[in-house]
Design a protein around this motif. Structure first.
Motif, PDB file in Angstrom:
ATOM      1  N   GLU A  89      -6.126  19.732  27.239  1.00  0.00           N
ATOM      2  CA  GLU A  89      -7.028  20.477  28.112  1.00  0.00           C
ATOM      3  C   GLU A  89      -7.887  19.492  28.884  1.00  0.00           C
ATOM      4  N   VAL A  90      -7.935  19.682  30.213  1.00  0.00           N
ATOM      5  CA  VAL A  90      -8.752  18.830  31.076  1.00  0.00           C
ATOM      6  C   VAL A  90      -9.858  19.672  31.714  1.00  0.00           C
ATOM      7  N   SER A  91     -10.840  19.019  32.304  1.00  0.00           N
ATOM      8  CA  SER A  91     -12.046  19.702  32.777  1.00  0.00           C
ATOM      9  C   SER A  91     -11.885  20.447  34.100  1.00  0.00           C
ATOM     10  N   ASP A  92     -10.759  20.285  34.794  1.00  0.00           N
ATOM     11  CA  ASP A  92     -10.584  20.939  36.093  1.00  0.00           C
ATOM     12  C   ASP A  92      -9.298  21.757  36.076  1.00  0.00           C
ATOM     13  N   GLU A  93      -9.431  23.077  36.232  1.00  0.00           N
ATOM     14  CA  GLU A  93      -8.249  23.937  36.141  1.00  0.00           C
ATOM     15  C   GLU A  93      -7.299  23.791  37.330  1.00  0.00           C
ATOM     16  N   GLU A 100     -16.143   9.876  46.904  1.00  0.00           N
ATOM     17  CA  GLU A 100     -16.203   9.427  45.516  1.00  0.00           C
ATOM     18  C   GLU A 100     -15.210  10.224  44.694  1.00  0.00           C
ATOM     19  N   GLU A 101     -14.498   9.519  43.858  1.00  0.00           N
ATOM     20  CA  GLU A 101     -13.503  10.184  43.019  1.00  0.00           C
ATOM     21  C   GLU A 101     -14.193  10.975  41.923  1.00  0.00           C
ATOM     22  N   LYS A 102     -13.780  12.223  41.792  1.00  0.00           N
ATOM     23  CA  LYS A 102     -14.345  13.085  40.762  1.00  0.00           C
ATOM     24  C   LYS A 102     -13.752  12.669  39.416  1.00  0.00           C
ATOM     25  N   GLU A 103     -14.616  12.526  38.433  1.00  0.00           N
ATOM     26  CA  GLU A 103     -14.146  12.168  37.093  1.00  0.00           C
ATOM     27  C   GLU A 103     -13.484  13.374  36.453  1.00  0.00           C
ATOM     28  N   LEU A 104     -12.427  13.115  35.740  1.00  0.00           N
ATOM     29  CA  LEU A 104     -11.735  14.167  35.014  1.00  0.00           C
ATOM     30  C   LEU A 104     -11.943  13.914  33.536  1.00  0.00           C
ATOM     31  N   GLU A 105     -12.456  14.918  32.846  1.00  0.00           N
ATOM     32  CA  GLU A 105     -12.688  14.782  31.407  1.00  0.00           C
ATOM     33  C   GLU A 105     -11.518  15.382  30.633  1.00  0.00           C
ATOM     34  N   VAL A 106     -11.175  14.728  29.533  1.00  0.00           N
ATOM     35  CA  VAL A 106     -10.175  15.265  28.626  1.00  0.00           C
ATOM     36  C   VAL A 106     -10.939  16.053  27.569  1.00  0.00           C
ATOM     37  N   LEU A 107     -10.820  17.376  27.617  1.00  0.00           N
ATOM     38  CA  LEU A 107     -11.543  18.234  26.676  1.00  0.00           C
ATOM     39  C   LEU A 107     -10.795  18.352  25.347  1.00  0.00           C
ATOM     40  N   GLN A 108      -9.466  18.281  25.415  1.00  0.00           N
ATOM     41  CA  GLN A 108      -8.654  18.278  24.196  1.00  0.00           C
ATOM     42  C   GLN A 108      -7.465  17.363  24.443  1.00  0.00           C
ATOM     43  N   SER A 109      -7.338  16.359  23.590  1.00  0.00           N
ATOM     44  CA  SER A 109      -6.241  15.409  23.738  1.00  0.00           C
ATOM     45  C   SER A 109      -4.989  15.950  23.065  1.00  0.00           C
ATOM     46  N   ILE A 110      -3.891  15.228  23.219  1.00  0.00           N
ATOM     47  CA  ILE A 110      -2.619  15.614  22.602  1.00  0.00           C
ATOM     48  C   ILE A 110      -2.564  15.024  21.198  1.00  0.00           C
ATOM     49  N   ALA A 111      -2.076  15.823  20.243  1.00  0.00           N
ATOM     50  CA  ALA A 111      -1.950  15.350  18.858  1.00  0.00           C
ATOM     51  C   ALA A 111      -0.526  14.860  18.605  1.00  0.00           C
ATOM     52  N   TYR A 114       5.193  10.649  24.191  1.00  0.00           N
ATOM     53  CA  TYR A 114       5.004  11.635  25.250  1.00  0.00           C
ATOM     54  C   TYR A 114       3.625  11.447  25.862  1.00  0.00           C
ATOM     55  N   SER A 115       3.535  11.683  27.172  1.00  0.00           N
ATOM     56  CA  SER A 115       2.227  11.589  27.818  1.00  0.00           C
ATOM     57  C   SER A 115       2.130  12.585  28.958  1.00  0.00           C
ATOM     58  N   PHE A 116       0.887  13.019  29.209  1.00  0.00           N
ATOM     59  CA  PHE A 116       0.578  13.868  30.343  1.00  0.00           C
ATOM     60  C   PHE A 116      -0.254  13.030  31.307  1.00  0.00           C
ATOM     61  N   VAL A 117       0.168  12.975  32.577  1.00  0.00           N
ATOM     62  CA  VAL A 117      -0.538  12.195  33.590  1.00  0.00           C
ATOM     63  C   VAL A 117      -1.017  13.142  34.689  1.00  0.00           C
ATOM     64  N   TYR A 143      -5.244  10.913  39.333  1.00  0.00           N
ATOM     65  CA  TYR A 143      -6.194  10.246  38.442  1.00  0.00           C
ATOM     66  C   TYR A 143      -5.512   9.099  37.715  1.00  0.00           C
ATOM     67  N   ALA A 144      -6.253   8.025  37.503  1.00  0.00           N
ATOM     68  CA  ALA A 144      -5.740   6.880  36.739  1.00  0.00           C
ATOM     69  C   ALA A 144      -6.004   7.161  35.266  1.00  0.00           C
ATOM     70  N   LEU A 145      -5.252   8.103  34.723  1.00  0.00           N
ATOM     71  CA  LEU A 145      -5.491   8.595  33.376  1.00  0.00           C
ATOM     72  C   LEU A 145      -4.170   9.035  32.784  1.00  0.00           C
ATOM     73  N   SER A 146      -3.994   8.764  31.496  1.00  0.00           N
ATOM     74  CA  SER A 146      -2.799   9.193  30.788  1.00  0.00           C
ATOM     75  C   SER A 146      -3.214   9.641  29.396  1.00  0.00           C
ATOM     76  N   ILE A 147      -2.703  10.806  28.974  1.00  0.00           N
ATOM     77  CA  ILE A 147      -3.022  11.357  27.655  1.00  0.00           C
ATOM     78  C   ILE A 147      -1.718  11.308  26.864  1.00  0.00           C
ATOM     79  N   SER A 148      -1.712  10.584  25.742  1.00  0.00           N
ATOM     80  CA  SER A 148      -0.442  10.317  25.048  1.00  0.00           C
ATOM     81  C   SER A 148      -0.453  10.707  23.591  1.00  0.00           C
ATOM     82  N   ALA A 149       0.767  10.948  23.061  1.00  0.00           N
ATOM     83  CA  ALA A 149       0.985  11.225  21.642  1.00  0.00           C
ATOM     84  C   ALA A 149       2.434  10.935  21.322  1.00  0.00           C
TER      85      ALA A 149
END
Length: 147
Positions: free
Chosen positions: A82-86, A56-67, A129-132, A136-142
């Motif tokens: 900031e994401v939930s897994d260092e 099972e794929e572990k979920e990754l939480e976005v603790l702080q998004s990009i502004a 700009y985005s951090f991928v 994970y099928a996730l993208s954090i953008s600003a």
């Protein structure tokens, strides 16, 4: 065996380890990924057995998004998330193209925090700009706006 592929102790692949204790045999899969999903079989001179592995794929939480940022010429721009897994690594993109570090552009990853810093901002630095995070099928953008 995994599906129809024999797993061997002689394999240089450190992903699989074998352990034996009397009549018990273990197959140890190091850092299992989605590609390891499937049926595993063991054949001995005393019989056979099988088992299905579901990863099972572990979920990754976005603790702080990009502004979004608005900066003037020659100022510094810093995107931080900031994401939930260092242990998670990732890549930064500008307008869909991977950002490469340079004398003006620094990329850092300390613990759960990922940073992209642009010194001496120029008009061509404006964009999306985005951090991928890798895996994970996730993208954090600003957006970076230039004044």
């Amino acid at each position: 065996m995994f599906e129809d592929q024999e797993l061997s102790r002689d394999d240089k692949n450190a992903k699989y380890r074998f352990k034996k204790d009397g009549k018990r045999h273990w197959l140890i899969i190091q850092e299992a990924t989605l590609e390891d999903n499937g049926m595993y079989f063991v054949y001995t001179n005393g019989g056979q057995s099988k088992g299905e592995l579901i990863v099972e794929e572990k979920e990754l939480e976005v603790l702080q998004s990009i502004a979004d940022l608005t900066v003037k010429s020659a100022e510094q721009a810093m995107f931080k998330c900031e994401v939930s897994d260092e242990k998670v690594t990732g890549k930064w993109f500008k307008d869909g193209v991977e950002v490469q570090p340079s004398d003006r552009i620094k990329i850092s990853h300390i613990g759960r925090i990922h940073r992209l810093t642009i010194d001496d901002v120029k008009p061509q630095d404006a964009g999306d700009y985005s951090f991928v995070p890798d895996g994970y099928a996730l993208s954090i953008s600003a957006k970076l706006n230039f004044l």
